[in-house]
Design a protein around this motif. Structure first.
Motif, PDB file in Angstrom:
ATOM      1  N   TYR A 175     -13.306  -9.241 -30.379  1.00 46.96           N
ATOM      2  CA  TYR A 175     -14.284  -9.823 -30.831  1.00 46.96           C
ATOM      3  C   TYR A 175     -13.745 -11.244 -31.406  1.00 46.96           C
ATOM      4  N   GLN A 176     -12.794 -11.284 -31.984  1.00 53.00           N
ATOM      5  CA  GLN A 176     -12.304 -12.359 -32.618  1.00 53.00           C
ATOM      6  C   GLN A 176     -11.909 -13.512 -31.242  1.00 53.00           C
ATOM      7  N   LEU A 177     -11.394 -12.962 -30.236  1.00 53.74           N
ATOM      8  CA  LEU A 177     -10.983 -13.803 -29.124  1.00 53.74           C
ATOM      9  C   LEU A 177     -12.240 -14.170 -28.575  1.00 53.74           C
ATOM     10  N   MET A 178     -13.318 -13.496 -28.530  1.00 54.27           N
ATOM     11  CA  MET A 178     -14.484 -13.954 -27.948  1.00 54.27           C
ATOM     12  C   MET A 178     -14.896 -15.152 -28.746  1.00 54.27           C
ATOM     13  N   ALA A 179     -15.003 -14.840 -30.059  1.00 51.52           N
ATOM     14  CA  ALA A 179     -15.801 -15.655 -30.940  1.00 51.52           C
ATOM     15  C   ALA A 179     -14.836 -17.159 -30.728  1.00 51.52           C
ATOM     16  N   ASP A 180     -13.560 -16.870 -30.716  1.00 51.02           N
ATOM     17  CA  ASP A 180     -12.747 -18.482 -30.832  1.00 51.02           C
ATOM     18  C   ASP A 180     -13.060 -19.088 -29.723  1.00 51.02           C
ATOM     19  N   LEU A 181     -13.100 -18.282 -28.401  1.00 55.47           N
ATOM     20  CA  LEU A 181     -13.612 -19.255 -27.006  1.00 55.47           C
ATOM     21  C   LEU A 181     -14.946 -19.985 -27.170  1.00 55.47           C
ATOM     22  N   ILE A 182     -15.929 -18.900 -28.017  1.00 54.80           N
ATOM     23  CA  ILE A 182     -17.257 -19.386 -28.153  1.00 54.80           C
ATOM     24  C   ILE A 182     -17.203 -20.595 -29.097  1.00 54.80           C
TER      25      ILE A 182
END
Lengths: 194, 194
Positions: free
Chosen positions: A174-181
């Motif tokens: 989830y952190q990785l997805m959040a960072d991309l966004i």
């Protein structure tokens, strides 16, 4: 600012031990944004279409800027009993088009594409949906954030999903997805950071 | 487990830079619980009563245990234009009774009392509501978690609220409220920890 996000279990942040999901993590450090998380486990685009107007109505306001985010596709593409997807790509696209059209009447809209899956047939259907959503959003002039390939390539998302319930990551994914966004120029503009 | 929480901006976690609120913080480290946060800024008990049945309907399932949490009162007690509260204590109690009755037909229910406020007249109305909700919950055999005095006494909640928008704390206040709730025997039983 009020940010309303409608979608599936990934929007809800299912499996995140910190109960932030990518939405809360992408807005970390921004207490001036109230996030209304309307992700529901198992929801297809059609399920979102049924419930979202009334839920948005109760949360949109003229008192401050509002934003609407949609993110779905995994449950559309998931295998139905008897084979194939729960919704055909044509049904998903038609519903997505309806949601964007309805949303744009109310507030600026942004769409986040679906995260990756292991199973080859499902992964292929998600690739197709991701491209189709991207084209639709370009036509509707709605910003689209594509997370499918970056999350698949990193390995973290799929490794955490495999170690968990098969579909949902833990904090790292989830952190990785959040960072991309959060780093995406479209998100920064959309949430008033640039 | 799916935990649905209905209420106001404190349930939503407005002002929390980590976008967890007390709900996410009270469930930290428990990825097996999917939290559906249905707190809405400005909502009174009457506003919750209007929207909650449809919103719950779209999220309750027979596939896993479900729980329902209610927490409101601050907006009921807030000053209306022209003086007095937006809702009379009798209206708040009648609505709370309706919500508990409706909720208990669907799943186990727990109520969390309102957090404290600075303004003496508002603080006095919240004291009254807190006691009345507690009595109502005892009659309905619904566990009630009283956070009013402990949060007021600690000072953190009110200090953060004063430094912020006047009503909402930041991370410290929400963490304190979450700690009170997570440690409460009624919460531990309710969420299947004991």
């Amino acid at each position: 600012m009020r940010l309303l996000a409608f979608g599936d279990s990934f929007v809800a942040g299912a499996g995140d031990p910190d109960h932030q999901g990518w939405l809360g993590r992408a807005l970390a450090g921004r207490p001036e944004v109230t996030a209304y998380n309307h992700g529901v486990r198992g929801d297809t685009s059609a399920d979102v279409a049924r419930r979202w107007p009334a839920e948005a109505q109760a949360r949109l306001t003229d008192a401050e800027p509002c934003r609407i985010v949609f993110s779905f596709g995994r449950n559309d593409a998931n295998a139905a009993e008897g084979g194939g997807a729960r919704l055909s790509p044509a049904e998903s696209l038609k519903t997505a088009n309806l949601l964007l059209t309805q949303g744009l009447r109310l507030a600026p809209v942004l769409m986040v594409g679906p995260p990756p899956a292991h199973e080859p047939a499902l992964a292929a259907r998600l690739e197709g949906l991701n491209e189709a959503f991207k084209t639709l959003c370009a036509r509707q002039r709605v910003p689209y954030i594509d997370v499918l390939r970056p999350l698949a390539v990193s390995g973290t998302w799929l490794a955490e999903a495999r170690a968990g319930d098969g579909a949902h990551p833990r904090a790292g994914g989830y952190q990785l997805m959040a960072d991309l966004i959060a780093a995406h120029p479209a998100w920064r503009r959309f949430t008033g950071q640039d």
